[in-house]
Scaffold this active site. Structure first.
Site, PDB file in Angstrom:
ATOM      1  N   ASP A   1      40.297  42.030  44.279  1.00 40.41           N
ATOM      2  CA  ASP A   1      40.761  42.921  43.213  1.00 40.41           C
ATOM      3  C   ASP A   1      39.968  42.698  41.930  1.00 40.41           C
ATOM      4  O   ASP A   1      39.391  41.623  41.702  1.00 40.41           O
ATOM      5  CB  ASP A   1      42.261  42.738  42.956  1.00 40.41           C
ATOM      6  CG  ASP A   1      42.651  41.311  42.578  1.00 40.41           C
ATOM      7  OD1 ASP A   1      42.045  40.361  43.127  1.00 40.41           O
ATOM      8  OD2 ASP A   1      43.556  41.136  41.739  1.00 40.41           O
TER       9      ASP A   1
ATOM     10  N   GLU B   1      44.681  38.396  43.040  1.00 35.48           N
ATOM     11  CA  GLU B   1      44.475  37.180  42.250  1.00 35.48           C
ATOM     12  C   GLU B   1      44.640  37.457  40.766  1.00 35.48           C
ATOM     13  O   GLU B   1      45.170  36.620  40.024  1.00 35.48           O
ATOM     14  CB  GLU B   1      43.077  36.598  42.524  1.00 35.48           C
ATOM     15  CG  GLU B   1      42.836  35.219  41.909  1.00 35.48           C
ATOM     16  CD  GLU B   1      42.363  35.261  40.454  1.00 35.48           C
ATOM     17  OE1 GLU B   1      42.438  34.213  39.781  1.00 35.48           O
ATOM     18  OE2 GLU B   1      41.921  36.337  40.000  1.00 35.48           O
TER      19      GLU B   1
END
Length: 429
Positions: free
Chosen positions: A96, A159
């Protein structure tokens, strides 16, 4: 000492492949929030890694924060077993990226290559590191077909928002059990000559002050929640910030300002909601009866989480005794304890030796100012032999015109591959 030259050359020969791989990853805009295109990037990695002989699993983190049918939290774990028993080295990268923000001069999802740098959101944090770990693993397997143990590569979700739909979920499912995986390298952008041993702790909370709505022309008939929040912020400035600045850690945190405790005011909202873009209405005349802030408190290994919570609560309680009609609610959003790997841990020593061999200078040992997924590997997986090591400049993360240097990726890939040769290939360091 066994010669690493064929392995190092194999990585150099893959330069164009490394560039193209990094560009492809950047061009999949896996924005978080909301958690877009996780399946797309996992499918891309699945195709790539299966061609290199990895067995792959795509794992959806059902029920984790943000997971929905619109934005499912997909992860990929790929494993390549060697020809005989041995240990497992796992490279973990998050897939991400954060919002783009303003100030870009390059297309944030274009992956432009200019003067040896690849530009794009996530270039250094951390798709460049993911690409480097893939190239390192592929080059190692090609030059050491008889290796022992296993190489794993994972691409994990979320994350940037805590990792609960990614590494935390995988750790709960046993993917980081020390009986299964013995060494973990997270290619976060901590600079190619640094071994990152861990990170500070984090405590996130929302504070809401309360008031009473009234007509704005007669504020004395109401109670302004924003003014109460102003008193909270003033108390932070005069009391809490100086106290935090005076604390210093023995953790090797970089940059130097993060050797002290810190706190960021993440957001503030009070009174009427902001109008939608294009709405030309004028504001109503009201005293705000609510004001909320979110605080992002980073704390040191030497601090106790109960003290971190307690000093904020004590400040609010003191205001309650001194300020007429002051009332508040405090809600904890998330908490992460500090994590540190020992300097003499096997993966630390191996990667430090390879840094010196590849770069010709001793490795630096640092800790990160922000948390990353080591926290879940440590706390949930109970695996201590974990570091962050990867290419990229830490200060470019989340900034406009984020980039990754191609030479830095090559160097880091050589370090990672050299580590594989020592741990799995039976080579001396």
């Amino acid at each position: 000492m066994t010669d690493h030259t064929p392995l190092m050359q194999a990585i150099t020969d893959r330069r164009d492949d490394l560039i193209a791989l990094t560009q492809d990853l950047i061009r999949i805009p896996t924005l978080n929030p909301p958690g877009a295109l996780y399946r797309d990037i996992c499918d891309y990695l699945d195709r790539r890694l299966r061609k290199s002989g990895f067995a792959t699993q795509l794992i959806r983190a059902h029920g984790t924060p943000g997971d929905s049918d619109a934005y499912p939290r997909w992860n990929i774990v790929a494993r390549r077993d060697g020809t005989r028993a041995g240990e497992c080295v796992h490279f973990n990268s998050h897939i991400d990226v954060v919002e783009v923000g303003h100030g870009w001069t390059q297309d944030p999802f274009g992956g432009a290559l200019l003067d040896g740098k690849i530009y794009g959101r996530g270039a250094c944090d951390m798709k460049g590191g993911l690409a480097a770990s893939i190239i390192a693993a592929e080059a190692f397997i090609a030059t050491h077909p008889d290796f022992a143990g296993a190489v794993e590569i994972s691409g994990t979700a979320d994350e940037e928002s805590g990792g609960y739909g990614g590494v935390a979920y995988l750790a709960e499912q046993g993917f980081f059990d020390p009986a299964r995986v013995q060494h973990v390298i997270i290619p976060e952008p901590l600079h190619k000559d640094r071994v990152c041993l861990g990170h500070r702790g984090g405590w996130w909370a929302e504070i809401e002050t309360h008031g009473e709505i009234a007509h704005g022309s007669m504020p004395f008939l109401g109670d302004c929640a924003v003014r109460h929040m102003g008193a909270v912020l003033a108390a932070f400035e005069t009391t809490l910030y100086p106290a935090m600045a005076a604390r210093r850690t023995d953790m090797p945190v970089v940059p130097d300002g993060a050797r002290s405790s810190t706190m960021n005011i993440n957001s503030i909202h009070g009174g009427q909601p902001e109008f939608a873009e294009g709405d030309t209405s004028l504001p109503a005349h009201c005293v705000p009866d609510s004001c909320r802030i979110v605080i992002d408190r980073r704390f040191l290994a030497e601090e106790n989480i109960e003290d971190v919570r307690g000093e904020v609560t004590a400040l609010l309680e003191d205001l309650k005794t001194r300020r007429d009609k002051f009332s508040y609610d405090l809600r904890e959003i998330n908490m992460v304890l500090p994590s540190m790997t020992d300097r003499d841990a096997p993966v630390v020593q191996v990667i430090a030796d390879e840094i010196e061999k590849v770069l010709g200078r001793p490795a630096q040992f640092v800790a990160s100012p922000g948390t990353y997924d080591q926290k879940h590997i440590d706390r949930i997986g109970k695996l201590k032999n974990c570091i962050a090591y990867g290419p990229g400049l830490l200060e470019l993360a989340h900034k406009p015109d984020e980039y990754i240097g191609v030479d830095d990726m090559i160097d880091s890939a050589q370090v990672m591959a050299g580590g594989l040769a020592v741990i799995l290939g039976g080579m001396s360091g």
